[in-house]
Design a protein around this motif. Sequence first.
Motif, PDB file in Angstrom:
ATOM      1  N   ASN A 112       0.795  -1.223   0.000  1.00 18.78           N
ATOM      2  CA  ASN A 112       0.000   0.000   0.000  1.00 18.78           C
ATOM      3  C   ASN A 112       0.833   1.281   0.000  1.00 18.78           C
ATOM      4  O   ASN A 112       0.595   2.165  -0.823  1.00 18.78           O
ATOM      5  CB  ASN A 112      -0.969  -0.012   1.187  1.00 18.78           C
ATOM      6  CG  ASN A 112      -2.001  -1.118   1.066  1.00 18.78           C
ATOM      7  OD1 ASN A 112      -2.124  -1.733   0.013  1.00 18.78           O
ATOM      8  ND2 ASN A 112      -2.728  -1.377   2.122  1.00 18.78           N
ATOM      9  N   PRO A 113       1.837   1.465   0.888  1.00 19.01           N
ATOM     10  CA  PRO A 113       2.655   2.674   0.805  1.00 19.01           C
ATOM     11  C   PRO A 113       3.401   2.787  -0.512  1.00 19.01           C
ATOM     12  O   PRO A 113       3.566   3.887  -1.040  1.00 19.01           O
ATOM     13  CB  PRO A 113       3.627   2.520   1.990  1.00 19.01           C
ATOM     14  CG  PRO A 113       2.949   1.595   2.922  1.00 19.01           C
ATOM     15  CD  PRO A 113       2.180   0.651   2.059  1.00 19.01           C
ATOM     16  N   HIS A 114       3.863   1.657  -1.045  1.00 16.56           N
ATOM     17  CA  HIS A 114       4.572   1.669  -2.326  1.00 16.56           C
ATOM     18  C   HIS A 114       3.681   2.261  -3.416  1.00 16.56           C
ATOM     19  O   HIS A 114       4.120   3.114  -4.194  1.00 16.56           O
ATOM     20  CB  HIS A 114       4.982   0.235  -2.676  1.00 16.56           C
ATOM     21  CG  HIS A 114       5.580   0.093  -4.044  1.00 16.56           C
ATOM     22  ND1 HIS A 114       6.827   0.563  -4.372  1.00 16.56           N
ATOM     23  CD2 HIS A 114       5.089  -0.465  -5.182  1.00 16.56           C
ATOM     24  CE1 HIS A 114       7.089   0.299  -5.639  1.00 16.56           C
ATOM     25  NE2 HIS A 114       6.044  -0.319  -6.148  1.00 16.56           N
ATOM     26  N   PHE A 115       2.435   1.813  -3.472  1.00 22.26           N
ATOM     27  CA  PHE A 115       1.510   2.338  -4.478  1.00 22.26           C
ATOM     28  C   PHE A 115       1.184   3.806  -4.214  1.00 22.26           C
ATOM     29  O   PHE A 115       1.122   4.621  -5.139  1.00 22.26           O
ATOM     30  CB  PHE A 115       0.224   1.510  -4.469  1.00 22.26           C
ATOM     31  CG  PHE A 115      -0.906   2.122  -5.236  1.00 22.26           C
ATOM     32  CD1 PHE A 115      -0.902   2.122  -6.623  1.00 22.26           C
ATOM     33  CD2 PHE A 115      -1.950   2.726  -4.567  1.00 22.26           C
ATOM     34  CE1 PHE A 115      -1.938   2.698  -7.327  1.00 22.26           C
ATOM     35  CE2 PHE A 115      -2.996   3.301  -5.266  1.00 22.26           C
ATOM     36  CZ  PHE A 115      -2.988   3.290  -6.652  1.00 22.26           C
ATOM     37  N   LEU A 116       0.978   4.165  -2.958  1.00 20.21           N
ATOM     38  CA  LEU A 116       0.626   5.542  -2.616  1.00 20.21           C
ATOM     39  C   LEU A 116       1.721   6.513  -3.027  1.00 20.21           C
ATOM     40  O   LEU A 116       1.449   7.570  -3.622  1.00 20.21           O
ATOM     41  CB  LEU A 116       0.356   5.643  -1.116  1.00 20.21           C
ATOM     42  CG  LEU A 116       0.080   7.049  -0.575  1.00 20.21           C
ATOM     43  CD1 LEU A 116      -1.154   7.650  -1.235  1.00 20.21           C
ATOM     44  CD2 LEU A 116      -0.069   7.024   0.930  1.00 20.21           C
ATOM     45  N   PHE A 117       2.963   6.196  -2.746  1.00 29.71           N
ATOM     46  CA  PHE A 117       4.060   7.101  -3.083  1.00 29.71           C
ATOM     47  C   PHE A 117       4.180   7.294  -4.586  1.00 29.71           C
ATOM     48  O   PHE A 117       4.411   8.415  -5.075  1.00 29.71           O
ATOM     49  CB  PHE A 117       5.376   6.556  -2.512  1.00 29.71           C
ATOM     50  CG  PHE A 117       5.402   6.533  -1.015  1.00 29.71           C
ATOM     51  CD1 PHE A 117       4.701   7.466  -0.267  1.00 29.71           C
ATOM     52  CD2 PHE A 117       6.126   5.563  -0.346  1.00 29.71           C
ATOM     53  CE1 PHE A 117       4.713   7.439   1.115  1.00 29.71           C
ATOM     54  CE2 PHE A 117       6.139   5.525   1.034  1.00 29.71           C
ATOM     55  CZ  PHE A 117       5.441   6.466   1.771  1.00 29.71           C
ATOM     56  N   ASN A 118       4.019   6.214  -5.344  1.00 27.14           N
ATOM     57  CA  ASN A 118       4.104   6.334  -6.806  1.00 27.14           C
ATOM     58  C   ASN A 118       3.002   7.239  -7.354  1.00 27.14           C
ATOM     59  O   ASN A 118       3.236   8.070  -8.240  1.00 27.14           O
ATOM     60  CB  ASN A 118       3.997   4.949  -7.458  1.00 27.14           C
ATOM     61  CG  ASN A 118       5.274   4.147  -7.303  1.00 27.14           C
ATOM     62  OD1 ASN A 118       6.307   4.674  -6.891  1.00 27.14           O
ATOM     63  ND2 ASN A 118       5.205   2.873  -7.601  1.00 27.14           N
ATOM     64  N   THR A 119       1.777   7.076  -6.830  1.00 27.00           N
ATOM     65  CA  THR A 119       0.662   7.867  -7.331  1.00 27.00           C
ATOM     66  C   THR A 119       0.790   9.332  -6.940  1.00 27.00           C
ATOM     67  O   THR A 119       0.497  10.232  -7.733  1.00 27.00           O
ATOM     68  CB  THR A 119      -0.672   7.300  -6.786  1.00 27.00           C
ATOM     69  OG1 THR A 119      -0.732   5.903  -7.071  1.00 27.00           O
ATOM     70  CG2 THR A 119      -1.849   7.995  -7.430  1.00 27.00           C
ATOM     71  N   LEU A 120       1.243   9.602  -5.726  1.00 25.07           N
ATOM     72  CA  LEU A 120       1.453  10.980  -5.298  1.00 25.07           C
ATOM     73  C   LEU A 120       2.514  11.663  -6.160  1.00 25.07           C
ATOM     74  O   LEU A 120       2.396  12.857  -6.487  1.00 25.07           O
ATOM     75  CB  LEU A 120       1.855  11.030  -3.830  1.00 25.07           C
ATOM     76  CG  LEU A 120       0.739  10.770  -2.814  1.00 25.07           C
ATOM     77  CD1 LEU A 120       1.296  10.725  -1.397  1.00 25.07           C
ATOM     78  CD2 LEU A 120      -0.347  11.825  -2.923  1.00 25.07           C
ATOM     79  N   ASN A 121       3.534  10.937  -6.530  1.00 25.57           N
ATOM     80  CA  ASN A 121       4.544  11.504  -7.431  1.00 25.57           C
ATOM     81  C   ASN A 121       3.937  11.857  -8.786  1.00 25.57           C
ATOM     82  O   ASN A 121       4.295  12.867  -9.408  1.00 25.57           O
ATOM     83  CB  ASN A 121       5.695  10.509  -7.620  1.00 25.57           C
ATOM     84  CG  ASN A 121       6.580  10.414  -6.397  1.00 25.57           C
ATOM     85  OD1 ASN A 121       6.673  11.369  -5.624  1.00 25.57           O
ATOM     86  ND2 ASN A 121       7.226   9.282  -6.215  1.00 25.57           N
ATOM     87  N   SER A 122       3.008  11.026  -9.241  1.00 23.49           N
ATOM     88  CA  SER A 122       2.353  11.300 -10.518  1.00 23.49           C
ATOM     89  C   SER A 122       1.527  12.580 -10.442  1.00 23.49           C
ATOM     90  O   SER A 122       1.567  13.432 -11.345  1.00 23.49           O
ATOM     91  CB  SER A 122       1.458  10.118 -10.902  1.00 23.49           C
ATOM     92  OG  SER A 122       2.207   8.933 -11.001  1.00 23.49           O
ATOM     93  N   SER A 157      -8.347   9.715  -4.370  1.00 25.83           N
ATOM     94  CA  SER A 157      -9.156   9.574  -3.153  1.00 25.83           C
ATOM     95  C   SER A 157     -10.019   8.320  -3.219  1.00 25.83           C
ATOM     96  O   SER A 157     -10.184   7.620  -2.203  1.00 25.83           O
ATOM     97  CB  SER A 157     -10.026  10.811  -2.953  1.00 25.83           C
ATOM     98  OG  SER A 157     -11.004  10.914  -3.973  1.00 25.83           O
ATOM     99  N   GLU A 158     -10.556   8.006  -4.389  1.00 29.25           N
ATOM    100  CA  GLU A 158     -11.353   6.783  -4.532  1.00 29.25           C
ATOM    101  C   GLU A 158     -10.480   5.538  -4.359  1.00 29.25           C
ATOM    102  O   GLU A 158     -10.906   4.550  -3.739  1.00 29.25           O
ATOM    103  CB  GLU A 158     -12.039   6.773  -5.894  1.00 29.25           C
ATOM    104  CG  GLU A 158     -13.121   7.844  -6.051  1.00 29.25           C
ATOM    105  CD  GLU A 158     -13.803   7.760  -7.397  1.00 29.25           C
ATOM    106  OE1 GLU A 158     -13.422   6.875  -8.200  1.00 29.25           O
ATOM    107  OE2 GLU A 158     -14.719   8.572  -7.645  1.00 29.25           O
ATOM    108  N   LEU A 159      -9.272   5.613  -4.910  1.00 29.58           N
ATOM    109  CA  LEU A 159      -8.360   4.485  -4.755  1.00 29.58           C
ATOM    110  C   LEU A 159      -7.996   4.271  -3.290  1.00 29.58           C
ATOM    111  O   LEU A 159      -8.008   3.141  -2.787  1.00 29.58           O
ATOM    112  CB  LEU A 159      -7.095   4.717  -5.580  1.00 29.58           C
ATOM    113  CG  LEU A 159      -7.251   4.747  -7.102  1.00 29.58           C
ATOM    114  CD1 LEU A 159      -5.917   5.079  -7.761  1.00 29.58           C
ATOM    115  CD2 LEU A 159      -7.765   3.418  -7.615  1.00 29.58           C
ATOM    116  N   MET A 160      -7.675   5.355  -2.585  1.00 28.62           N
ATOM    117  CA  MET A 160      -7.272   5.229  -1.189  1.00 28.62           C
ATOM    118  C   MET A 160      -8.448   4.809  -0.305  1.00 28.62           C
ATOM    119  O   MET A 160      -8.268   4.093   0.682  1.00 28.62           O
ATOM    120  CB  MET A 160      -6.668   6.545  -0.700  1.00 28.62           C
ATOM    121  CG  MET A 160      -5.384   6.931  -1.411  1.00 28.62           C
ATOM    122  SD  MET A 160      -4.176   5.582  -1.503  1.00 28.62           S
ATOM    123  CE  MET A 160      -3.905   5.248   0.225  1.00 28.62           C
TER     124      MET A 160
END
Length: 290
Positions: free
Chosen positions: A115-125, A145-148
């Motif tokens: 989960n953190p791995h995916f979150l960091f990548n998306t925030l960078n995008s 927000s929908e994904l999280m």
Amino acid sequence: MYYLIITIFLLFFLWISTVLDHPSRNFLDFRDYPGKILNHPKPFDGRFPPPPPPHRNEPMPFGFIGSPPTQYGHTTLVYLIGVVSSLLFAISGRLQSVEKEKVKSELAFLKAQINPHFLFNTLNSIYALALKKDNKTADAVVQLSELMRYIMTNSNDEVIELSKEINYINNFISLQKTRLGNTVNVDYNVTGNTFGKVITPLILISFIENAFKYGVNPDQTSEICVKIDIDDEMLNLYVSNKKTFSVQSDSGIGLHNTIERLKLVYPNKHHLKIEDSLEKYIVNLSVKIR
């Protein structure tokens, strides 16, 4: 306390054995019964005499006439067999419980890494979109927000409705298209009926995320194909990406964890084939869904 209870029960069974096995209380001895039993002649009427008593100087034959040592020994042996059997059942149940807790702990640990791995990548995008002051930044925030929300509310469930998992993948790919624009050609298609089917959450996304992570380079023509086919009890996932010279580090944590989760959650119920060639990276996954 356990050994005290075992000892008390042993003494109780020895006492019961003494009472029931006393010759005067032998319920199975019909030699003195005056009538017929089941229309048969009186037992031991002379044709089948009981065994003769032993000679006064001869040792007592084993098995004909019970004695306290033999009687107590048999009772103790049967009791110990029961105790050992109950212990084995208890240990077996405990081992199964420990194994289930171990699997749950491993799954929780793997999810905590994904989960953190995916979150960091998306925030960078989204950060990249904000730097360019792209009008799609607001839509990307809503999609994130929908994904999280999905991750926070459903990732800890053992299973989730397949339709929700597919919707999660739709949002993820839409977010990636918003971020990447025309720098990548995405062929995404879902076929089949999701009604009444469930799947373990976040079991498919790592293969798709891996394609976007290592198959996209703004300086090259990027191609990604994601196809999901739902056929009765089987879900088939096909993901391919053209290899590019990506500047991202090749840690592979998310993909490795997903492979481990598949082994834990779907043992003997999935087939995974990965083709890693010089030009393409292809994933074929078949999962038996409920």
